[in-house]
Scaffold this active site. Structure first.
Site, PDB file in Angstrom:
ATOM      1  N   PHE A 134      11.001   1.577   5.355  1.00 37.06           N
ATOM      2  CA  PHE A 134       9.587   0.448   5.397  1.00 37.06           C
ATOM      3  C   PHE A 134       9.920   0.394   4.122  1.00 37.06           C
ATOM      4  O   PHE A 134       9.441   1.151   2.817  1.00 37.06           O
ATOM      5  CB  PHE A 134       8.901   1.667   5.875  1.00 37.06           C
ATOM      6  N   ASP A 218      11.737   3.761  -4.241  1.00 36.36           N
ATOM      7  CA  ASP A 218      10.902   3.452  -3.150  1.00 36.36           C
ATOM      8  C   ASP A 218       9.258   4.722  -3.477  1.00 36.36           C
ATOM      9  O   ASP A 218       9.979   5.493  -2.316  1.00 36.36           O
ATOM     10  CB  ASP A 218      11.055   2.209  -2.040  1.00 36.36           C
ATOM     11  N   LYS A 247      -0.181   3.709  -2.810  1.00 36.50           N
ATOM     12  CA  LYS A 247      -0.938   4.988  -2.950  1.00 36.50           C
ATOM     13  C   LYS A 247      -1.402   6.420  -3.315  1.00 36.50           C
ATOM     14  O   LYS A 247      -2.726   5.755  -3.612  1.00 36.50           O
ATOM     15  CB  LYS A 247       0.164   5.217  -1.502  1.00 36.50           C
TER      16      LYS A 247
HETATM   17  C1  LIG Z   1       7.528   3.777   1.250  1.00 33.89           C
HETATM   18  C2  LIG Z   1       6.820   2.336   1.320  1.00 33.89           C
HETATM   19  N1  LIG Z   1       7.059   0.853   1.081  1.00 33.89           N
HETATM   20  C3  LIG Z   1       6.115   0.555   0.853  1.00 33.89           C
HETATM   21  C4  LIG Z   1       5.060   1.020   2.077  1.00 33.89           C
HETATM   22  C5  LIG Z   1       3.666  -0.557   1.368  1.00 33.89           C
HETATM   23  O1  LIG Z   1       2.689  -0.060   1.143  1.00 33.89           O
HETATM   24  P1  LIG Z   1       1.551  -1.201   1.526  1.00 33.89           P
HETATM   25  O2  LIG Z   1       0.770  -0.712   2.703  1.00 33.89           O
HETATM   26  O3  LIG Z   1       0.868  -0.274   0.433  1.00 33.89           O
HETATM   27  O4  LIG Z   1       1.914  -2.769   0.736  1.00 33.89           O
HETATM   28  C6  LIG Z   1       4.825   1.744   1.976  1.00 33.89           C
HETATM   29  C7  LIG Z   1       2.944   1.910   3.125  1.00 33.89           C
HETATM   30  O5  LIG Z   1       2.867   2.395   3.841  1.00 33.89           O
HETATM   31  C8  LIG Z   1       5.395   2.853   2.184  1.00 33.89           C
HETATM   32  O6  LIG Z   1       5.607   3.892   3.300  1.00 33.89           O
END
Ligand SMILES: Cc1ncc(COP(=O)(O)O)c(C=O)c1O
Length: 395
Positions: A134, A218, A247
């Site tokens: 994700f 990420d 986050k």
């Molecule tokens: C691993 C990871 N990458 C990217 C994102 C996307 O972040 P955002 O919701 O702030 O766009 C998330 C969100 O849950 C995430 O857990």
């Protein structure tokens, strides 16, 4: 359904499968609903409220900075942005920071940076990601994400390739000198709390070195102490070329960032990328106070210790819970895989006063704030045991 829920049902896009509760207030690890009922928050806004709710450092930073300067343009220098860049580089060992507003935006910036550098090197190959990943919900980042996210959004952009997660043979076979970059999570959060294998990550680093591929972690969910280290990659003894964060960085105030070396940052030149709100003085000032508090209060060590405690307590009770398939995770990122769908379980936990989350349909995801104490964990595990053992009796 209360009046807020009715309003929402009438006027908001029907996008979120919300739980039947309207939250109005938070303090520390607790939140309260509109009826005044209190909950212990074991989700932290999905790994965001690292310091819990309304932490004095966050409230103070918002108050102080909002009285000075909330927003200007990135055409000008601002003190909080420069200070935050220095703080993050000093802590991480990276040399340059770019600020944006969310995780997805951090990934988008990293994708563009990787492409720009790939173009300069004459690479024609894909950006690789892994099954179950994700990385956000833009068209590019759903292309890197799981099948479920991509469905119905064709045509998706070219130039991305997905390989199985934790599969060494597959990366050995598919990565080559034409590959532009690899995106990976230290622990797949949305994918079901699945930690990467150390051997897989070490091999990935070696292959990226051999073929001059950018390795991008990420760290949006795993960053800032969540896994018991400042960043998730530190669990594997390697260093990525680029990391993306968001986050917990703002502790609830929206901010994201890309961190990398001086050399890689120079892949971008003036006008290649930018943002109106990213790195605004208010967000940066809050982020500085969040990160400083995490470090000064030794919350990463607390995450490590409480994470071990949480896992060991869950493992102990799960011996008597046949519906539990597996307990896994790192630090305060813990998943309990069940043999049944977990939504009914999280609804029952909610009735008992606990915010917990369900991911990948049957994995209960626990992401308490880094300030969590043993007594919060004891209380959660006791209630979890009661809920799951009553399910067992019925099934
Ligand atoms: C691993 C990871 N990458 C990217 C994102 C996307 O972040 P955002 O919701 O702030 O766009 C998330 C969100 O849950 C995430 O857990």
């Amino acid at each position: 359904m209360d009046s807020t829920q009715e309003l929402e049902k009438s006027y908001h896009f029907d996008l979120y499968r919300r739980l039947p509760v309207t939250l109005v207030k938070g303090k520390g690890i607790y939140v309260w609903d509109a009826q005044g009922d209190k909950y212990i928050d074991f989700l932290s806004g999905i790994a965001v409220n690292a310091l819990g709710h309304s932490h004095p450092a966050v409230v103070r930073a918002i108050r102080k900075q909002s009285q000075k300067l909330i927003h200007t343009s990135n055409i000008y220098y601002t003190v909080p942005q420069a200070r935050l860049a220095k703080l993050l580089c000093g802590l991480s060992g990276y040399e340059r920071a770019f600020f944006c507003n969310s995780g997805l935006e951090a990934n988008e910036a990293a994708i563009k940076l990787a492409r720009k550098i790939g173009n300069q090197k004459g690479k024609k190959g894909p950006i690789v990601s892994f099954s179950g990943a994700f990385h956000g919900r833009s068209i590019a980042s759903i292309t890197m994400g799981s099948e479920k996210l991509r469905k119905g959004f064709d045509p998706l952009p070219d130039g991305f390739l997905q390989l199985p997660y934790n599969d060494i043979q597959s990366i050995e076979k598919n990565l080559n000198k034409d590959t532009t970059a690899v995106f990976v999570e230290a622990v797949q959060g949305e994918g079901g709390v699945i930690p990467a294998d150390k051997e897989f990550i070490v091999t990935l680093r070696q292959l990226c070195d051999t073929h001059d591929i950018l390795l991008i972690f990420d760290e949006i969910q795993t960053g800032f102490g969540r896994t018991g280290h400042l960043f998730g990659y530190m669990n594997f003894g390697i260093k990525p070329d680029i990391i993306t964060v968001a986050k917990a960085l703002g502790g609830g105030f929206p901010i994201g960032a890309v961190l990398t070396s001086n050399e890689i940052s120079q892949g971008f030149t003036y006008g290649d990328h930018g943002t109106t709100f990213g790195g605004n003085p208010l967000a940066c000032s809050v982020a500085e106070s969040v990160v400083s508090t995490i470090i000064n209060k030794e919350l990463i060590e607390n995450a490590r210790q409480q994470g071990l405690y949480l896992k060991s307590k869950l493992e102990r009770v799960s011996k008597k819970l046949p519906l539990v398939k597996e307990i896994r995770g790192m630090g305060l990122m813990v998943g309990v895989e069940l043999k049944i769908p977990c939504r009914p379980i999280i609804l029952k936990m909610l009735e008992r006063g606990f915010l917990v989350n369900c991911t990948a349909e049957n994995v209960i995801r626990l992401l308490p704030p880094l300030i969590v104490r043993k007594r919060d964990i004891d209380s959660l595990v006791k209630n979890f045991y009661r809920v799951l053992s009553s399910e067992k009796t019925k099934s």
